[in-house]
Design a protein around this motif. Structure first.
Motif, PDB file in Angstrom:
ATOM      1  N   LEU A   1      33.105  61.736  14.140  1.00 38.93           N
ATOM      2  CA  LEU A   1      32.055  61.015  13.429  1.00 38.93           C
ATOM      3  C   LEU A   1      30.693  61.601  13.791  1.00 38.93           C
ATOM      4  O   LEU A   1      30.506  62.121  14.894  1.00 38.93           O
ATOM      5  CB  LEU A   1      32.116  59.527  13.793  1.00 38.93           C
ATOM      6  N   PRO A   2      29.713  61.507  12.880  1.00 41.66           N
ATOM      7  CA  PRO A   2      28.400  62.126  13.142  1.00 41.66           C
ATOM      8  C   PRO A   2      27.625  61.411  14.237  1.00 41.66           C
ATOM      9  O   PRO A   2      27.756  60.201  14.429  1.00 41.66           O
ATOM     10  CB  PRO A   2      27.685  62.013  11.786  1.00 41.66           C
ATOM     11  N   ILE A   3      26.810  62.184  14.933  1.00 42.53           N
ATOM     12  CA  ILE A   3      25.935  61.633  15.968  1.00 42.53           C
ATOM     13  C   ILE A   3      24.752  60.896  15.330  1.00 42.53           C
ATOM     14  O   ILE A   3      24.314  59.852  15.816  1.00 42.53           O
ATOM     15  CB  ILE A   3      25.424  62.766  16.875  1.00 42.53           C
ATOM     16  N   ILE A   4      24.229  61.430  14.222  1.00 43.16           N
ATOM     17  CA  ILE A   4      23.052  60.853  13.563  1.00 43.16           C
ATOM     18  C   ILE A   4      23.497  59.840  12.514  1.00 43.16           C
ATOM     19  O   ILE A   4      24.280  60.159  11.621  1.00 43.16           O
ATOM     20  CB  ILE A   4      22.206  61.957  12.910  1.00 43.16           C
TER      21      ILE A   4
ATOM     22  N   PRO B   1      24.742  55.424  19.854  1.00 43.54           N
ATOM     23  CA  PRO B   1      25.256  55.035  21.162  1.00 43.54           C
ATOM     24  C   PRO B   1      26.714  54.609  21.081  1.00 43.54           C
ATOM     25  O   PRO B   1      27.423  54.547  22.067  1.00 43.54           O
ATOM     26  CB  PRO B   1      24.368  53.852  21.552  1.00 43.54           C
ATOM     27  N   THR B   2      27.137  54.274  19.853  1.00 43.41           N
ATOM     28  CA  THR B   2      28.496  53.840  19.560  1.00 43.41           C
ATOM     29  C   THR B   2      28.673  53.936  18.042  1.00 43.41           C
ATOM     30  O   THR B   2      27.705  54.153  17.329  1.00 43.41           O
ATOM     31  CB  THR B   2      28.726  52.409  20.105  1.00 43.41           C
TER      32      THR B   2
ATOM     33  N   ASN C   1      31.830  40.579  25.568  1.00 43.64           N
ATOM     34  CA  ASN C   1      31.787  41.521  24.443  1.00 43.64           C
ATOM     35  C   ASN C   1      30.369  41.957  24.109  1.00 43.64           C
ATOM     36  O   ASN C   1      30.173  42.959  23.411  1.00 43.64           O
ATOM     37  CB  ASN C   1      32.438  40.884  23.214  1.00 43.64           C
ATOM     38  N   SER C   2      29.390  41.191  24.578  1.00 41.80           N
ATOM     39  CA  SER C   2      27.987  41.541  24.360  1.00 41.80           C
ATOM     40  C   SER C   2      27.720  41.785  22.886  1.00 41.80           C
ATOM     41  O   SER C   2      28.247  41.097  22.016  1.00 41.80           O
ATOM     42  CB  SER C   2      27.644  42.768  25.215  1.00 41.80           C
ATOM     43  N   PHE C   3      26.868  42.793  22.579  1.00 40.44           N
ATOM     44  CA  PHE C   3      26.490  43.041  21.191  1.00 40.44           C
ATOM     45  C   PHE C   3      27.522  43.869  20.431  1.00 40.44           C
ATOM     46  O   PHE C   3      27.322  44.193  19.271  1.00 40.44           O
ATOM     47  CB  PHE C   3      25.118  43.728  21.116  1.00 40.44           C
ATOM     48  N   ILE C   4      28.650  44.243  21.085  1.00 43.42           N
ATOM     49  CA  ILE C   4      29.712  44.947  20.364  1.00 43.42           C
ATOM     50  C   ILE C   4      30.392  43.991  19.387  1.00 43.42           C
ATOM     51  O   ILE C   4      30.742  44.357  18.270  1.00 43.42           O
ATOM     52  CB  ILE C   4      30.746  45.532  21.347  1.00 43.42           C
TER      53      ILE C   4
END
Length: 429
Positions: free
Chosen positions: A72-75, A109-110, A200-203
């Motif tokens: 998958l792309p970084i940007i 970041p994900t 799970n936080s913001f995931i």
């Protein structure tokens, strides 16, 4: 794999400060990484070889559970993150950029948003589900406090994977498979770890588990109660069976992996659905599973070093499996001849071998090989070789022995075949 290039970076860092007992100083001394800026590191040739070894184990394990690799792309276009609602949730850790047209992008970041975009546009039938997709990719987070080298950095390498399902039961099955697969990976590389239930936080979602490796330099605290249950610090208040009188141990740890049952968070926010057999529109259930590869390398080193440097808990993780140290090779032609003979034999067998052909004194050679942790060391000197013998040393224990020259190849092959990783690195043809 002669050492002229591979030990170039190590030779400038010969003096190992035994008082600095952390993975960062060891990786610097071993010539694995070089700091470019706060939280940003160059992976040098030796360090890159270790990364590739970890990646090979992870790919083998993921392919074994029928996960499919992609990239998958970084940007990422920022509108994807706006759609999911996470562009504000992530806060200042989100690195944002503008292109020449002043269009907003994010350095990922994900990849939950991107993978959901892909599923929406490519998966059109329930018959293609469940599906489990994984990648090994560079991630970016604007860490407020980068520390301990690659353990907490702004740029890091991760294996992340995402599964999609028509129902909760199917998600649970894959979640359990990944949980057990991660256990196998960490057991294979022989590290001391624990599994704890986490936020799970913001995931997204409501169930997740973290894998932690114990280290005195770790930034997390793990609590162990009398029933041998592990808890993270922020979970104590939520656990009714735990109190301060019940606590018996506190250990520092480093998080190396995290798996999530996300459920329908992104299906709802990004409108990801499939029509089922009855042609009823159904939102998809999602799982997310990550391993921090660059962080894992540092965490393994945190548990496996001595006064001489790094030793690897599984020899096939090491940048080289075998090192050949010829003593005064340029003064003794027979030493040079036999060293190159053994070197070429290992190369022909696909064994990662390093021959120290530098014009250095033996002390420097031994020091450099020890600090990068080459597990199997062959020492060739004139006194032994004229009798067709060589000296063998095992890095981790310091065991040394004199072995006949014509037996050394089989001797090391037998040791490697006892290793559970052997079939991953040398698959049967």
């Amino acid at each position: 794999m002669l050492t002229t290039n591979y030990l170039f970076f190590t030779s400038k860092n010969r003096i190992y400060n035994q008082n600095k007992k952390d993975s960062y100083s060891l990786m610097i001394k071993a010539g694995m990484i070089k700091k470019l800026s706060s939280g940003i590191y160059i992976w040098l040739p030796t360090g890159l070889r270790v990364i590739k070894n970890f990646e090979k184990i992870i790919r083998f394990s993921m392919n074994n559970i029928n996960a499919i690799e992609l990239l998958l792309p970084i940007i990422h276009p920022s509108n994807l993150w706006e759609t999911s609602g996470r562009i504000n949730d992530y806060g200042d850790e989100l690195l944002k950029i503008l292109d020449r047209k002043k269009k907003n992008f994010i350095l990922g970041p994900t990849h939950e948003e991107v993978i959901n975009y892909l599923i929406t546009h490519e998966i059109k039938s329930y018959k293609l589900l469940p599906i489990h997709l994984y990648q090994i990719q560079t991630k970016f987070r604007d860490e407020i406090r980068s520390r301990l080298g690659v353990i907490r950095s702004k740029e890091f390498i991760m294996k992340d994977s995402y599964s999609f399902h028509m129902n909760k039961k199917c998600l649970q099955q894959t979640y359990k498979i990944v949980l057990n697969t991660y256990k196998k990976i960490f057991d294979l590389i022989k590290i001391n770890y624990c599994i704890v239930q986490a936020d799970n936080s913001f995931i997204g979602g409501n169930i997740s588990h973290e894998f932690h490796i114990f280290s005195k330099n770790g930034e997390n605290k793990i609590f162990l109660d009398k029933k041998n249950n592990y808890f993270l610090n922020n979970h104590l208040k939520n656990n009714l069976t735990f109190n301060q009188q019940n606590r018996i141990k506190i250990k520092n740890s480093i998080e190396i992996a995290h798996i999530f049952k996300i459920g329908k968070k992104y299906s709802d926010s990004m409108n990801v659905y499939i029509y089922n057999k009855k042609k009823i529109k159904k939102k998809l259930y999602m799982g997310c599973y990550g391993i921090g590869i660059s962080r894992l390398i540092a965490a393994v080193i945190e548990q496996n070093f001595d006064s001489k440097g790094i030793y690897w808990p599984n020899s096939l993780l090491a940048p080289f499996v075998v090192a050949i140290i010829p003593i005064n090779m340029y003064n003794y032609p027979i030493v040079k001849k036999k060293s190159f003979f053994i070197y070429k034999k290992f190369i022909s067998l696909g064994i990662k071998v390093l021959l120290d052909n530098r014009k250095e004194n033996p002390g420097v050679m031994f020091s450099d090989i020890d600090i990068i942790g080459v597990p199997h060391i062959i020492i060739i000197n004139n006194k032994n070789i004229i009798n067709n013998n060589i000296e063998y040393k095992y890095r981790k224990t310091g065991f040394q022995n004199i072995i006949a020259l014509d037996l050394i190849i089989d001797f090391i092959l037998k040791k490697l075949k006892l290793n559970k990783c052997f079939n991953i690195f040398f698959p049967k043809k």
